[in-house]
Design a protein around this motif. Structure first.
Motif, PDB file in Angstrom:
ATOM      1  N   ASP A  11      43.865  32.962  30.347  1.00 47.78           N
ATOM      2  CA  ASP A  11      42.420  33.130  30.127  1.00 47.78           C
ATOM      3  C   ASP A  11      41.918  34.243  31.038  1.00 47.78           C
ATOM      4  N   ILE A  12      41.082  35.110  30.482  1.00 42.88           N
ATOM      5  CA  ILE A  12      40.432  36.171  31.263  1.00 42.88           C
ATOM      6  C   ILE A  12      38.934  36.085  31.008  1.00 42.88           C
ATOM      7  N   PHE A  13      38.164  36.014  32.091  1.00 49.43           N
ATOM      8  CA  PHE A  13      36.697  35.981  31.996  1.00 49.43           C
ATOM      9  C   PHE A  13      36.115  37.137  32.800  1.00 49.43           C
ATOM     10  N   LEU A  14      35.035  37.667  32.271  1.00 50.89           N
ATOM     11  CA  LEU A  14      34.383  38.807  32.932  1.00 50.89           C
ATOM     12  C   LEU A  14      33.443  38.300  34.012  1.00 50.89           C
ATOM     13  N   TYR A  15      33.664  38.788  35.222  1.00 50.02           N
ATOM     14  CA  TYR A  15      32.833  38.373  36.354  1.00 50.02           C
ATOM     15  C   TYR A  15      31.776  39.419  36.714  1.00 50.02           C
ATOM     16  N   ALA A  16      32.103  40.707  36.538  1.00 51.07           N
ATOM     17  CA  ALA A  16      31.143  41.780  36.842  1.00 51.07           C
ATOM     18  C   ALA A  16      31.611  43.060  36.178  1.00 51.07           C
TER      19      ALA A  16
END
Length: 455
Positions: free
Chosen positions: A58-63
């Motif tokens: 899983d990859i989530f965008l933080y900034a």
């Protein structure tokens, strides 16, 4: 009764003192998992080598840290979660006080050899020193990464553009038969969670995070790739205020310069100043846009057309100024001709006064006393008649010469006036025709360019 109570007290005390105390070291000792144990990190953690290892990612965008158009670089800060199963490790939580998870150093177990295709610089972010190991052998890893990656950007509609940048993850060594790479979350969940944890966006507005997978075939083997596509839309307000509106204002100023008088030098200087201001803005645009692009950016077309219109306007002003100067030169030629005619009329007046004196003297000679002798009067009268005839011929010749000079002066005057009138007429016509062309072109071009920006 007392014996029964004493027996109950002994049993209860023995139950309390016999409660088992568990620690993480007990689990590590049971698993024989120490830093010196290399068997758990040397090879892929399967009991049968034909079984592939399932790695869920899983990859989530933080900034969104930066998205540079000039270098085609996308720099996000992402949160990476991985999960895989280590088949050689497991324990019964009931034997260890219900302990189901334990945190161990990341270097003690095998880790998937995943890398990012688009990454151009090594990540300098501090690594998480621990991974989480569950009782069934499932390993959980969490990492925060600053990714400096390449992104093929389409700046055709800059600054009203939407960019899509990919982060492609794959194994460097293991092909599909050895390791399967699967997403933990679908696109909708990844987008929703990224919006919840997103801290900063800057100039860009995050729209969507989509997940897809495909296989790459090389040397009769397939490698599975997991692609995360980040969709972002630019906030154009800053560029509109600092770039598009100033150019539009300069265009309005150039259009208003048509109402400045052409015979004054301020109009030409004003147009040159506006043209130089547009040139400065074009230099700023050159620092923003990439050197190569598949399509010409609409903002470049917008600036080039406006710059070309201002350049044509400057050339038209130079032409009109030349025609006006030509008219003024013709007027200066007419002035000396009028002065020369005035002097000729003054000379003619003086000659007329001289002739009147001659005629008066002749009359006086004729009016001599009648007592004089007849033989003295006759020779004198003949002499006077000859003088009068010669004077008349000279006057006629002088008049003829003056008429010729007057004709030349009139012809010169008319030719200068005609030439000056033609120059003024052509200047007025040129100014009027170009003004109509200027307004028509701008009125058609501006709506078309704004429609193209928003389609």
């Amino acid at each position: 009764m007392m014996r029964f109570a004493f027996l109950l007290l002994v049993i209860s005390t023995d139950g309390v003192t016999s409660k088992k105390v568990c620690s993480y070291l007990d689990v590590l000792d049971y698993l024989n998992l120490t830093e010196d144990t290399r068997a758990f990190k040397l090879t892929r953690p399967v009991l049968d080598y034909t079984d592939p290892t399932r790695v869920e990612l899983d990859i989530f965008l933080y900034a969104i840290l930066a998205l540079v158009e000039k270098t085609q670089t996308f720099i996000p800060f992402i949160w990476v979660l991985m999960k895989w199963k280590h088949e050689g490790i497991s324990w019964d939580p009931a034997e260890f006080c219900g302990m189901t998870q334990i945190a161990i150093p990341r270097d003690m177990l095998w880790r998937p050899d995943l890398f990012i295709f688009e990454m151009t610089q090594k990540d300098d972010s501090p690594l998480n020193p621990y991974i989480l190991l569950s009782s069934d052998g499932t390993v959980y890893s969490e990492e925060d990464m600053k990714v400096v990656s390449t992104c093929k950007m389409d700046v055709h509609k800059f600054p009203f553009d939407t960019q899509r940048c990919n982060i492609s993850v794959a194994s460097a060594i293991h092909h599909v038969d050895e390791m399967r790479l699967l997403p933990c979350s679908n696109s909708s969940r990844a987008t929703q969670f990224s919006r919840e944890v997103l801290k900063t966006q800057g100039e860009w507005e995050f729209k969507q995070l989509s997940v897809s997978s495909f296989n790459i075939t090389y040397n009769n083997r397939q490698w599975e790739n997991l692609v995360y596509t980040f969709t972002m839309r630019r906030r154009p307000l800053l560029h509109v205020i600092n770039f598009l509106l100033p150019i539009l204002f300069f265009l309005c100023l150039d259009l208003a310069s048509f109402f400045i008088a052409d015979h004054r030098g301020e109009k030409l200087g004003f147009k040159v100043t506006v043209l130089l201001a547009i040139s400065v803005l074009l230099l700023i645009l050159n620092d923003i846009l990439p050197s190569m692009s598949n399509k010409t950016p609409l903002i470049a077309t917008y600036c080039i057309v406006i710059f070309a219109m201002m350049l044509l306007s400057l050339l038209e002003t130079i032409l009109v100024t030349h025609l006006m100067e030509k008219d003024s030169v013709a007027q200066e030629k007419v002035g000396p001709a009028d002065d020369w005619q005035h002097k000729k009329e003054k000379v003619k007046t003086q000659d007329g006064a001289t002739e009147e004196k001659k005629q008066t003297s002749c009359v006086c000679i004729c009016k001599v006393s009648a007592a004089e002798k007849q033989h003295e009067l006759l020779p004198m009268a003949e002499e006077d008649n000859s003088h009068i005839q010669s004077g008349d011929s000279q006057v006629l010749l002088l008049i003829l010469e003056e008429l010729k000079e007057l004709q030349k002066t009139v012809d010169l005057h008319l030719s200068c006036r005609l030439e000056g009138g033609k120059s003024s007429l052509w200047a007025a016509r040129t100014n009027k025709v170009f003004f109509i062309f200027y307004v028509t072109t701008v009125s058609l071009f501006l709506p078309l360019i704004f429609i193209a920006w928003h389609t």
